[in-house]
Design an enzyme around this catalytic site. Structure first.
Site, mmCIF file in Angstrom:
data_model
loop_
_atom_site.group_PDB
_atom_site.id
_atom_site.type_symbol
_atom_site.label_atom_id
_atom_site.label_comp_id
_atom_site.label_asym_id
_atom_site.label_seq_id
_atom_site.Cartn_x
_atom_site.Cartn_y
_atom_site.Cartn_z
ATOM 1 N N HIS A 15 -6.981 -5.365 -2.016
ATOM 2 C CA HIS A 15 -7.728 -5.032 -0.267
ATOM 3 C C HIS A 15 -7.996 -6.548 0.499
ATOM 4 O O HIS A 15 -7.955 -6.852 2.040
ATOM 5 C CB HIS A 15 -9.244 -4.417 -0.292
ATOM 6 C CG HIS A 15 -8.580 -3.161 -0.417
ATOM 7 N ND1 HIS A 15 -8.270 -2.565 -2.102
ATOM 8 C CD2 HIS A 15 -8.384 -2.152 -0.105
ATOM 9 C CE1 HIS A 15 -8.353 -1.277 -2.538
ATOM 10 N NE2 HIS A 15 -7.796 -0.839 -0.682
ATOM 11 N N GLN A 50 1.132 -1.068 0.064
ATOM 12 C CA GLN A 50 0.037 0.049 -0.736
ATOM 13 C C GLN A 50 0.969 1.372 -0.305
ATOM 14 O O GLN A 50 0.438 2.588 -0.833
ATOM 15 C CB GLN A 50 -0.630 0.290 1.264
ATOM 16 C CG GLN A 50 -2.324 0.801 0.949
ATOM 17 C CD GLN A 50 -3.543 1.008 2.300
ATOM 18 O OE1 GLN A 50 -3.001 -0.337 3.007
ATOM 19 N NE2 GLN A 50 -4.557 0.916 2.162
ATOM 20 N N LEU A 87 -5.453 -3.307 -11.168
ATOM 21 C CA LEU A 87 -6.115 -4.723 -10.712
ATOM 22 C C LEU A 87 -4.433 -4.997 -9.500
ATOM 23 O O LEU A 87 -4.935 -5.461 -8.972
ATOM 24 C CB LEU A 87 -4.562 -5.901 -11.719
ATOM 25 C CG LEU A 87 -3.189 -5.388 -12.082
ATOM 26 C CD1 LEU A 87 -2.512 -5.644 -10.414
ATOM 27 C CD2 LEU A 87 -2.953 -5.895 -13.682
ATOM 28 N N TYR A 88 -4.246 -3.756 -9.302
ATOM 29 C CA TYR A 88 -3.684 -3.951 -7.564
ATOM 30 C C TYR A 88 -4.128 -3.531 -6.416
ATOM 31 O O TYR A 88 -3.591 -3.119 -5.714
ATOM 32 C CB TYR A 88 -2.323 -2.711 -7.969
ATOM 33 C CG TYR A 88 -1.082 -2.697 -6.929
ATOM 34 C CD1 TYR A 88 -0.770 -3.153 -6.555
ATOM 35 C CD2 TYR A 88 -0.040 -2.640 -8.644
ATOM 36 C CE1 TYR A 88 0.464 -4.236 -5.504
ATOM 37 C CE2 TYR A 88 1.003 -3.062 -7.582
ATOM 38 C CZ TYR A 88 1.854 -4.113 -6.180
ATOM 39 O OH TYR A 88 3.051 -4.296 -5.944
ATOM 40 N N SER A 93 4.415 -4.174 -13.921
ATOM 41 C CA SER A 93 5.662 -4.211 -12.323
ATOM 42 C C SER A 93 6.808 -4.026 -12.911
ATOM 43 O O SER A 93 7.853 -3.087 -12.533
ATOM 44 C CB SER A 93 5.116 -5.314 -11.311
ATOM 45 O OG SER A 93 6.313 -5.161 -10.396
#
Ligand code: NAG
Ligand code: NAG
Ligand code: NAG
Ligand code: NAG
Ligand code: NAG
Ligand code: NAG
Length: 601
Positions: free
Chosen positions: A388, A203, A384-385, A530
């Site tokens: 949670h 995060q 996509l990230y 990434s």
């Protein structure tokens, strides 16, 4: 006469078009469905509309030809035969530890890492192509860095259904989707044993480049770094950076509490931070990212990087007594960027991948190949990230349990417990499994609903189109996707067609790899973004990647030996257990044991 007729008829058609735009089914009746709505072009061919109902696929450089770029050329045909599937690679890389232990100590490791980096990065267009306003190559899309870029153009506005031509006229209610498929019934621990230390790192790290600019709309990004610029530490504007800097020895402002260094308050460093009114100004900590007051885990990382920055400044100052504040600051920032990339590749991605191949951050691996040192953050990467499901039901600090209400915006927790205790506790508490569904804490449902609604506003293409774009086979059925019957049937009922399934639900509901945190698509689509973002950083370029950039061999050495453990242990008095996974009794074991709730948890 015939000419007159057809001219007359298409005249009517155009008239109809003008009158009834935005009533797609009528368009279909009039016979002028935008042919690109069928996504006819395969293998990354580009669809261009001609006339009213004609199209051409541009197959240049795809290795395929024919009307829809479906006929393989010679080399593509050979590649199709011999290329193993991504799941095959995954299988090999996550098994046979003895084999990878041998590889680790040979030059073959470099060759494989290089291959992984180039194959992945090559899937990301560079320079970037589309954005949410431009579904075709344009100068505006290239040059206006206020937009997130995107890999696939938006679904054309005039398609018969929201996802193109497949599926229902209306997409399922996003709230219903999230409540049915994503909401947690019972906490599902991550089989890869990921911990909260990882969750907060993810995060903290990603919020330097995922900053949706609410004021301008969903497709826009705030701050123009488009990558690892450490704006979450230094602020995304010069003004903010200046407010955070001490202007002495290159350092950042800080305060000392109980003998330890913490971020300054907003009274000392006047920057805009988001806190509820209940937190008085003298208690609001100031950081590069305005949202980091939200969670003690984020403030903990902000504190660690602040200490690291000032520590590196001291080291540089000793070797370069003549350098002014500015040069010490700037050089330290570059060193911290290098440390971040090193930690992300060798600790973070290493853990996440589950690979037994030891990854390696070594920019020199790419010096011999074609590679563009630039990056643009994509809408799809942002979508996509949203991981949670990592978040647990409650947080255990030194054996004390805290619910969400007492954890969120609790900024005395950091100073009450100190960094060591938080690191130790977060490292021991297991995080939730991301993929497979039904693991999102009820308090976080709104996040997933927001993601799905955003993807509709931005007209993201179907999940299967993204599968194909990233070299995967489109799923043929919902059973194919989920690997079971019940959820598959429910999804089918709601979406009507597997080719109408949306991007984010597809990623989260795909069957996961055995004992893995998520499924194939998250890895195959996420890893390219990434790795391109990490290796595309200017410090990895031949012109930058040398000792002098970082103030000499000392600074260069700090980057080359950086690790999560060092980041923590060089900045606290007593080194706690620190890792991106919970403690493993048997080091080689990959399957979680039953004993999750130790007393420390
Ligand atoms: C090309 O794709 C279109 C739309 O999917 C399809 O109708 C057509 O038959 C295809 N043509 C060829 C030659 O494959
Ligand atoms: C891999 O090799 C490097 C050096 O070649 C060594 O430092 C490291 O400990 C090895 N890692 C493993 C897991 O064997
Ligand atoms: C980028 O595009 C947006 C929307 O059109 C516009 O408001 C903004 O001024 C543009 N930014 C630049 C730097 O041109
Ligand atoms: C979706 O369903 C929820 C409750 O089930 C409802 O409150 C909401 O208005 C619905 N949204 C739309 C766009 O229909
Ligand atoms: C959370 O914990 C606090 C303090 O223990 C308690 O007062 C509060 O009622 C709890 N909130 C919820 C939603 O359980
Ligand atoms: C914040 O955390 C502290 C422990 O550091 C705890 O005592 C306090 O009750 C929490 N605050 C709130 C508002 O829950």
């Amino acid at each position: 006469m015939a000419n007159f007729d057809s001219g007359y008829i298409s005249g009517i058609r155009i008239f109809l078009l003008l009158v009834i735009t935005n009533i797609p089914w009528t368009l279909q009746l009039s016979g002028t469905v935008n042919p690109c709505c069928y996504y006819p072009c395969q293998h990354n061919g580009v669809c261009v509309r001609f006339d009213l109902d004609k199209y051409e696929c541009d197959c240049t450089m795809t290795g395929y030809y024919g009307r829809n770029c479906t006929i393989p050329g010679f080399w593509s045909r050979i590649r199709e035969y011999i290329r193993p599937s991504p799941s095959f690679y995954h299988y090999i890389l996550t098994r046979f530890k003895w084999f990878w232990d041998i590889i680790n100590n040979t030059f073959i490791r470099d060759t494989i890492v290089k291959l992984v980096l180039t194959v992945r990065s090559n899937l990301i267009p560079s320079p970037p192509t589309y954005n949410s306003a431009y579904g075709y190559i344009s100068w505006e899309a290239y040059s206006n860095v206020s937009y997130f870029t995107r890999v696939l153009p938006p679904v054309p506005d005039d398609c018969p259904t929201p996802m193109g031509t497949k599926g229902k006229m209306e997409l399922p209610n996003a709230t219903l989707l999230v409540e049915t498929f994503l909401k947690r019934q019972k906490f599902i621990p991550d089989p890869q044993e990921t911990n909260l230390m990882f969750a907060f790192f993810a995060q903290h790290f990603t919020h330097q480049f995922f900053k949706t600019f609410g004021r301008m709309g969903r497709g826009f990004i705030k701050g123009f770094g488009h990558g690892v610029d450490l704006s979450h530490i230094y602020g995304d504007s010069l003004e903010r950076q200046y407010a955070l800097r001490l202007f002495k020895d290159g350092k950042l402002k800080y305060q000392i509490i109980n003998g330890d260094m913490y971020p300054p308050t907003v009274v000392e460093a006047p920057v805009y931070m988001i806190y509820p009114e209940s937190v008085p100004k003298e208690k609001q900590l100031a950081m590069g990212q305005e949202v980091f007051g939200l969670l003690p885990g984020l403030m903990m990382y902000a504190t660690l990087w602040l200490r690291e920055h000032n520590r590196v400044c001291d080291i540089l100052k000793k070797e370069h007594p003549t350098w002014d504040d500015e040069q010490l600051f700037q050089t330290t920032r570059l060193i911290l960027i290098g440390e971040t990339i090193k930690i992300v590749i060798e600790d973070y991605v290493q853990h996440l991948s589950g690979y037994f191949l030891k990854l390696k951050f070594d920019p020199e691996l790419l010096f011999g190949v074609q590679f563009q040192y630039r990056n643009r953050i994509a809408v799809e990467f942002n979508q996509l990230y949203h991981w949670h499901p990592l978040m647990p039901d409650s947080f255990f600090i030194k054996g004390q349990e805290y619910n969400y209400s007492s954890f969120i915006y609790n900024n005395s927790m950091l100073t009450d417990y100190g960094v060591e205790a938080l690191v130790g506790s977060f490292s021991k508490q297991i995080a939730g499994k991301i993929g497979g569904g039904k693991n999102l804490h009820p308090r976080l449902l709104h996040v997933a609903i927001g993601v799905i609604e955003e993807s509709r506003k931005l007209r993201l293409q179907p999940f299967n189109e993204y599968r194909k774009r990233f070299g995967l086979k489109a799923y043929k059925t919902f059973q194919d996707l989920t690997g079971e019957e019940e959820v598959a049937a429910q999804l089918e009922e709601l979406y009507g067609d597997i080719d109408a399934l949306e991007f984010y639900p597809g990623l989260l509901l795909e069957k996961t790899h055995p004992s893995s945190i998520f499924g194939e698509s998250m890895i195959e689509i996420g890893a390219p973004f990434s790795l391109k973002g990490l290796m595309g950083n200017p410090i990895c370029s031949p012109e930058y990647w040398k000792p002098s950039t970082f103030g000499g061999e000392t600074g260069f050495g700090i980057i080359k030996t950086a690790s999560l453990e060092k980041l923590v242990c060089q900045n606290v008095k007593k080194c706690p257990f620190v890792a991106f996974h919970i403690p493993r009794s048997d080091k080689d074991k990959h399957i979680p044991s039953e004993a999750k709730k130790s007393d420390e948890l």
